[in-house]
Motif scaffolding. Structure first.
Motif, PDB file in Angstrom:
ATOM      1  N   SER A  38       0.831  -1.208   0.000  1.00 37.64           N
ATOM      2  CA  SER A  38       0.000   0.000   0.000  1.00 37.64           C
ATOM      3  C   SER A  38       0.861   1.253   0.000  1.00 37.64           C
ATOM      4  N   ILE A  39       1.899   1.268   0.839  1.00 38.35           N
ATOM      5  CA  ILE A  39       2.790   2.424   0.881  1.00 38.35           C
ATOM      6  C   ILE A  39       3.456   2.639  -0.482  1.00 38.35           C
ATOM      7  N   SER A  40       3.863   1.542  -1.114  1.00 41.31           N
ATOM      8  CA  SER A  40       4.523   1.654  -2.418  1.00 41.31           C
ATOM      9  C   SER A  40       3.561   2.200  -3.475  1.00 41.31           C
ATOM     10  N   LEU A  41       2.320   1.695  -3.491  1.00 41.60           N
ATOM     11  CA  LEU A  41       1.350   2.176  -4.463  1.00 41.60           C
ATOM     12  C   LEU A  41       1.004   3.648  -4.235  1.00 41.60           C
ATOM     13  N   ILE A  42       0.882   4.044  -2.984  1.00 39.24           N
ATOM     14  CA  ILE A  42       0.595   5.446  -2.689  1.00 39.24           C
ATOM     15  C   ILE A  42       1.741   6.333  -3.155  1.00 39.24           C
ATOM     16  N   GLY A  43       2.980   5.879  -2.947  1.00 40.51           N
ATOM     17  CA  GLY A  43       4.125   6.653  -3.423  1.00 40.51           C
ATOM     18  C   GLY A  43       4.150   6.788  -4.935  1.00 40.51           C
ATOM     19  N   VAL A  44       3.858   5.683  -5.640  1.00 34.04           N
ATOM     20  CA  VAL A  44       3.845   5.730  -7.103  1.00 34.04           C
ATOM     21  C   VAL A  44       2.744   6.653  -7.603  1.00 34.04           C
ATOM     22  N   LEU A  45       1.550   6.540  -7.034  1.00 35.09           N
ATOM     23  CA  LEU A  45       0.440   7.393  -7.456  1.00 35.09           C
ATOM     24  C   LEU A  45       0.698   8.859  -7.128  1.00 35.09           C
ATOM     25  N   THR A  46       1.357   9.120  -6.004  1.00 31.03           N
ATOM     26  CA  THR A  46       1.694  10.495  -5.662  1.00 31.03           C
ATOM     27  C   THR A  46       2.665  11.086  -6.677  1.00 31.03           C
ATOM     28  N   ALA A  47       3.667  10.288  -7.067  1.00 33.29           N
ATOM     29  CA  ALA A  47       4.620  10.767  -8.073  1.00 33.29           C
ATOM     30  C   ALA A  47       3.939  11.012  -9.409  1.00 33.29           C
ATOM     31  N   VAL A  48       3.037  10.110  -9.809  1.00 35.01           N
ATOM     32  CA  VAL A  48       2.313  10.293 -11.066  1.00 35.01           C
ATOM     33  C   VAL A  48       1.427  11.532 -10.998  1.00 35.01           C
ATOM     34  N   THR A  49       0.758  11.720  -9.854  1.00 33.82           N
ATOM     35  CA  THR A  49      -0.104  12.892  -9.699  1.00 33.82           C
ATOM     36  C   THR A  49       0.699  14.176  -9.785  1.00 33.82           C
ATOM     37  N   GLY A  50       1.874  14.206  -9.147  1.00 36.04           N
ATOM     38  CA  GLY A  50       2.719  15.395  -9.215  1.00 36.04           C
ATOM     39  C   GLY A  50       3.186  15.704 -10.624  1.00 36.04           C
ATOM     40  N   ASP A  51       3.578  14.674 -11.358  1.00 30.85           N
ATOM     41  CA  ASP A  51       4.028  14.891 -12.746  1.00 30.85           C
ATOM     42  C   ASP A  51       2.883  15.361 -13.642  1.00 30.85           C
TER      43      ASP A  51
END
Length: 331
Positions: A164-177
């Motif tokens: 879950s932590i990994s998916l949240i980090g990936v989605l956060t990075a995608v959202t920022g980009d």
């Protein structure tokens, strides 16, 4: 003479929901104990019998029938599990209930539920409303995506936590980009994009987590503490760890790591002032004549508080954007 025998099979209580399980019971050939001797007695208590008595006893020995193997199937009762989960949710303990299988997660992801309060006071389950269907179709992609997260019963919940932590980090990075590209496309400055789109996209999970905590928890500590704790992690770890890694990297290259402050001083000062107003509002709501607590209370008090907090957010965006475009003097 007995024509049947009841076998008791002990089911171990592991304090978890029973899954679909299958085991087999094999019946072996009956063994004749010595006449007059009970199971477990020593040979010292063995009585003396004649040959004829032993032959007669063997003639009356039990024998196996046609079926010597029995397959026992334990099926998981989803109706019972849903009933237990609802009862636990009503007692404010729903946070300790996890999922037991991927099948359960995917079924829950594609099923339209009646929202958080899925039962009326009469105890009857109500059907989903039109708003529930709209929200389901808007979020079904994310529900199915996060259904791939391992259930909480695997590795005592650690697999669910790390994935879950990994998916949240990936989605956060995608959202920022995506937010940065969107701001660049429409001509917004990076600071405005950060305080509007990036902040809004990365704060949505915290918003829903606070909403769930506010509904299920007896006190306001969990919902408000989630907001302050999340911001503490963003400031101390999100900025500190990233900048430390960058500083070490550039130092190894023989260069200095510097970040221009930009409008950071104005933005932080404005945020601090508005956050202080929020804290004072929460303290004011504790008065019995107003609301009696930080959350909930009379409908009028709830609406006024929600409008105030929404207005503070809009004021923050407006002033930060004006300062970024030099319409206000910076600090």
């Amino acid at each position: 003479m007995s024509e049947g025998k009841i076998l008791e099979v002990k089911i171990i209580d592991d304090e978890e929901y029973e899954k679909n399980k299958t085991f087999t019971i094999h019946l072996g050939e009956p063994v004749l104990l010595e006449i007059g001797q009970k199971h477990g007695d020593s040979n010292d208590n063995k009585p003396a019998v004649g040959v004829e008595e032993e032959e007669v006893a063997k003639m009356g020995c039990p024998s196996l029938g046609e079926h010597t193997k029995l397959e026992v199937v334990i099926e998981e009762s989803y109706e019972f599990k849903n009933t237990v989960d609802k009862l636990i949710k009503k007692t404010n303990l729903a946070l300790v209930v996890g999922s037991s299988s991927w099948r359960e997660q995917f079924v829950s992801a594609v099923t339209v539920s009646a929202g958080d309060d899925d039962e009326e006071e009469s105890g009857e389950e109500r059907l989903p409303s039109c708003f529930d269907y709209i929200m389901h179709f808007l979020t079904v992609f994310w529900k199915v995506l996060f259904a791939f997260v391992p259930p909480t019963e695997y590795w005592n919940g650690w697999a669910c936590f790390f994935v879950s932590i990994s998916l949240i980090g990936v989605l956060t990075a995608v959202t920022g980009d995506l937010a940065s590209h969107f701001g660049c496309t429409i001509g917004l400055k990076d600071s405005v994009t950060a305080v509007v789109f990036v902040a809004l996209g990365t704060s949505v999970p915290d918003t829903f987590a606070s909403k769930v905590a506010a509904i299920q928890d007896q006190y306001a500590d969990a919902s408000i503490g989630n907001v302050t704790g999340s911001n503490a992690v963003n400031v101390f770890l999100g900025i500190g760890v990233a900048w430390t890694i960058a500083a070490v990297y550039w130092h190894s290259k023989g260069q200095h790591f510097t970040v221009p402050p930009g409008s950071l001083a104005f933005s932080v000062t404005l945020f601090t002032i508005l956050a202080l107003i929020c804290v004072l509002m929460l303290l004011y709501r504790r008065r019995p004549s107003v609301s009696g607590g930080e959350l909930g209370g009379p409908r009028t008090a709830k609406l006024l508080t929600a409008l105030l907090f929404l207005s503070l957010w809009l004021i923050y965006i407006l002033l930060a954007s004006m300062e970024a475009y030099c319409n206000l003097p910076g600090i």
